[in-house]
Write a protein that holds these residues in place. Structure first.
Motif, PDB file in Angstrom:
ATOM      1  N   ALA A  28       0.869   3.885  -3.033  1.00 36.25           N
ATOM      2  CA  ALA A  28       0.401   5.238  -2.739  1.00 36.25           C
ATOM      3  C   ALA A  28       1.496   6.260  -3.017  1.00 36.25           C
ATOM      4  N   THR A  29       2.760   5.883  -2.687  1.00 38.08           N
ATOM      5  CA  THR A  29       3.881   6.803  -2.933  1.00 38.08           C
ATOM      6  C   THR A  29       4.073   7.021  -4.435  1.00 38.08           C
ATOM      7  N   TRP A  72       2.510  25.643  -5.065  1.00 40.04           N
ATOM      8  CA  TRP A  72       2.190  25.154  -6.409  1.00 40.04           C
ATOM      9  C   TRP A  72       2.834  26.044  -7.468  1.00 40.04           C
ATOM     10  N   ARG A 127       1.149  16.306 -13.243  1.00 39.61           N
ATOM     11  CA  ARG A 127       0.397  17.561 -13.118  1.00 39.61           C
ATOM     12  C   ARG A 127       1.312  18.755 -13.401  1.00 39.61           C
ATOM     13  N   LEU A 128       2.544  18.698 -12.866  1.00 40.22           N
ATOM     14  CA  LEU A 128       3.488  19.799 -13.090  1.00 40.22           C
ATOM     15  C   LEU A 128       3.885  19.888 -14.562  1.00 40.22           C
ATOM     16  N   ALA A 156       1.846   6.583  -6.798  1.00 44.92           N
ATOM     17  CA  ALA A 156       0.695   7.309  -7.343  1.00 44.92           C
ATOM     18  C   ALA A 156       0.776   8.791  -6.979  1.00 44.92           C
ATOM     19  N   GLY A 157       1.151   9.085  -5.745  1.00 41.97           N
ATOM     20  CA  GLY A 157       1.219  10.487  -5.298  1.00 41.97           C
ATOM     21  C   GLY A 157       2.302  11.261  -6.009  1.00 41.97           C
ATOM     22  N   ALA A 158       3.517  10.684  -6.057  1.00 44.88           N
ATOM     23  CA  ALA A 158       4.639  11.388  -6.690  1.00 44.88           C
ATOM     24  C   ALA A 158       4.439  11.454  -8.203  1.00 44.88           C
ATOM     25  N   LEU A 218       0.837  -1.203   0.000  1.00 46.66           N
ATOM     26  CA  LEU A 218       0.000   0.000   0.000  1.00 46.66           C
ATOM     27  C   LEU A 218       0.871   1.252   0.000  1.00 46.66           C
ATOM     28  N   LEU A 219       1.910   1.227   0.874  1.00 51.68           N
ATOM     29  CA  LEU A 219       2.819   2.377   0.958  1.00 51.68           C
ATOM     30  C   LEU A 219       3.471   2.652  -0.389  1.00 51.68           C
ATOM     31  N   SER A 221       1.602  11.393  -9.930  1.00 46.54           N
ATOM     32  CA  SER A 221       0.538  12.327 -10.319  1.00 46.54           C
ATOM     33  C   SER A 221       1.018  13.769 -10.167  1.00 46.54           C
ATOM     34  N   ALA A 222       1.868  14.024  -9.155  1.00 48.41           N
ATOM     35  CA  ALA A 222       2.402  15.382  -8.988  1.00 48.41           C
ATOM     36  C   ALA A 222       3.295  15.748 -10.172  1.00 48.41           C
ATOM     37  N   GLY A 223       4.144  14.786 -10.586  1.00 48.87           N
ATOM     38  CA  GLY A 223       5.024  15.034 -11.722  1.00 48.87           C
ATOM     39  C   GLY A 223       4.246  15.291 -13.004  1.00 48.87           C
TER      40      GLY A 223
END
Lengths: 191, 183
Positions: free
Chosen positions: A15-16, A55, A26-27, A18-20, A11-12, A22-24
């Motif tokens: 989630a890590t 942001w 998005r930027l 997916a989080g990192a 899970l960790l 998606s941020a990349g």
């Protein structure tokens, strides 16, 4: 039966990523940094602005690290010609127009990697002080893989981008970059 | 069913936190990379004068081939920093200061600096380091972060001036001053 520790670890990890990730993404693709559009030219009103949020700071860091603020320079970048076709070293282009309202300008070609394009004559850019002028003050710069007479910038053979730098823009240009008189990018032919 | 929902919720929450943390860390990470690359070319706490950019220059994206770049990567832990630079006549010149989060916290150009030289004393943001008495005309700046970068740009507007402008910008210097000591 998978142990609970493994499930937590999985899970960790997921989630890590997916989080990192998606941020990349998005930027890179959803930053909204190209908020100024003039024909094929794009610019960002954010670069050099008071970076009020985490942001915006990240957007500026990704899109214009070490760039000058807008009182010093405005950067316009084109990835396509006047008809919206991607700039390619397989084609010949003519970039022409009148001076932008600034103290000084330069037009530079960069490869897809955003570094200068290798060429024997080091023809990376054309500038306000070096271009030839017609009677009305206009200029016309050729951009192609093969050398041409007159004002010429090497495009290499792959995709490339053009950056127009306007140093110390006039107050009118600084306040309304969306009304800048920027040169056209006309595709003359392809091989 | 309920357990699966709990796992999903925990995963989404964690992904959200990592997403925000990534955005928060991006400027520092990119600036750290840039400073590391530039420091590798000439160290920290003194001025480095890069040759005019060509296709071999690959430290920072989109270098201008018409500018001469000089820089000083600093770390104020070693003490305050003093920068001295000569301002060339009749061409664009600027000094920009960037902190560890990429913020451009100061800029001065040749038209602002009519005196022909620019003198800067760079101090940390915290007030524990009092600004020492400085001569008139010295610009006292406070860096929001301990580490950062001072970047000088000199425009070579015509090739005939390249040698003259290059030697002028090479007279710029950047030195770490010995700390004044506690007290």
């Amino acid at each position: 039966m998978i142990g609970k520790a493994w499930r937590v670890a999985g899970l960790l990890l997921l989630a890590t990523l997916a989080g990192a990730g998606s941020a990349g993404l998005r930027l890179k693709f959803l930053s909204g940094a190209d908020d100024i559009r003039l024909g094929p030219w794009r610019s960002s009103s954010l670069v050099g602005s008071a970076q009020a949020s985490a942001w915006l700071r990240a957007v500026v860091a990704v899109n214009g690290i070490l760039a000058l603020n807008q009182r010093e320079a405005i950067y316009f970048t084109a990835l396509a010609d006047d008809d919206g076709r991607p700039l390619s070293g397989a084609c010949r282009y003519r970039v022409g127009g009148h001076d932008v309202a600034a103290r000084w300008w330069s037009l530079t070609a960069y490869g897809a990697d955003r570094f200068l394009i290798p060429n024997p004559g080091h023809r990376y850019s054309a500038t306000q002080n070096t271009v030839a002028r017609a009677a009305d003050g206009s200029y016309s710069i050729r951009i192609s893989r093969e050398p041409q007479a007159g004002d010429w910038i090497a495009s290499g053979s792959g995709r490339f981008v053009l950056t127009l730098r306007a140093y110390m823009p006039s107050p009118a240009l600084a306040d309304h970059p969306e009304q800048a008189g920027l040169p056209g990018i006309v595709r003359e032919g392809c091989t | 069913m309920k357990r699966a929902a709990t796992w999903l919720l925990a995963g989404l929450l964690l992904a959200g936190v990592v997403h925000e943390a990534t955005i928060l860390a991006t400027p520092r990470l990119l600036m750290w990379l840039v400073m590391r690359r530039l420091a590798a070319l000439g160290g920290i706490g003194h001025m480095v004068h890069a040759p005019r950019a060509d296709e071999s220059r690959r430290q920072v994206v989109m270098p201008s081939p018409d500018l001469l770049y000089s820089w000083c990567v600093y770390d104020l832990a070693a003490g305050p920093l003093r920068l001295h630079a000569e301002v060339p006549a009749n061409t664009y010149w600027s000094l920009s200061a960037y902190d560890a989060r990429t913020d451009n916290f100061y800029a001065v150009n040749d038209r602002d600096a009519a005196a022909g030289t620019v003198e800067v004393l760079l101090l940390p943001a915290d007030d524990k380091v009092a600004a020492p008495a400085v001569a008139a005309g010295v610009r006292v700046l406070r860096s929001p972060s301990r580490r950062g970068l001072l970047l000088l740009r000199t425009l070579v507007d015509r090739d005939e001036r390249a040698a003259e402008l290059d030697s002028a910008r090479r007279r710029a210097s950047c030195d770490v001053l010995p700390s004044a000591g506690a007290g």
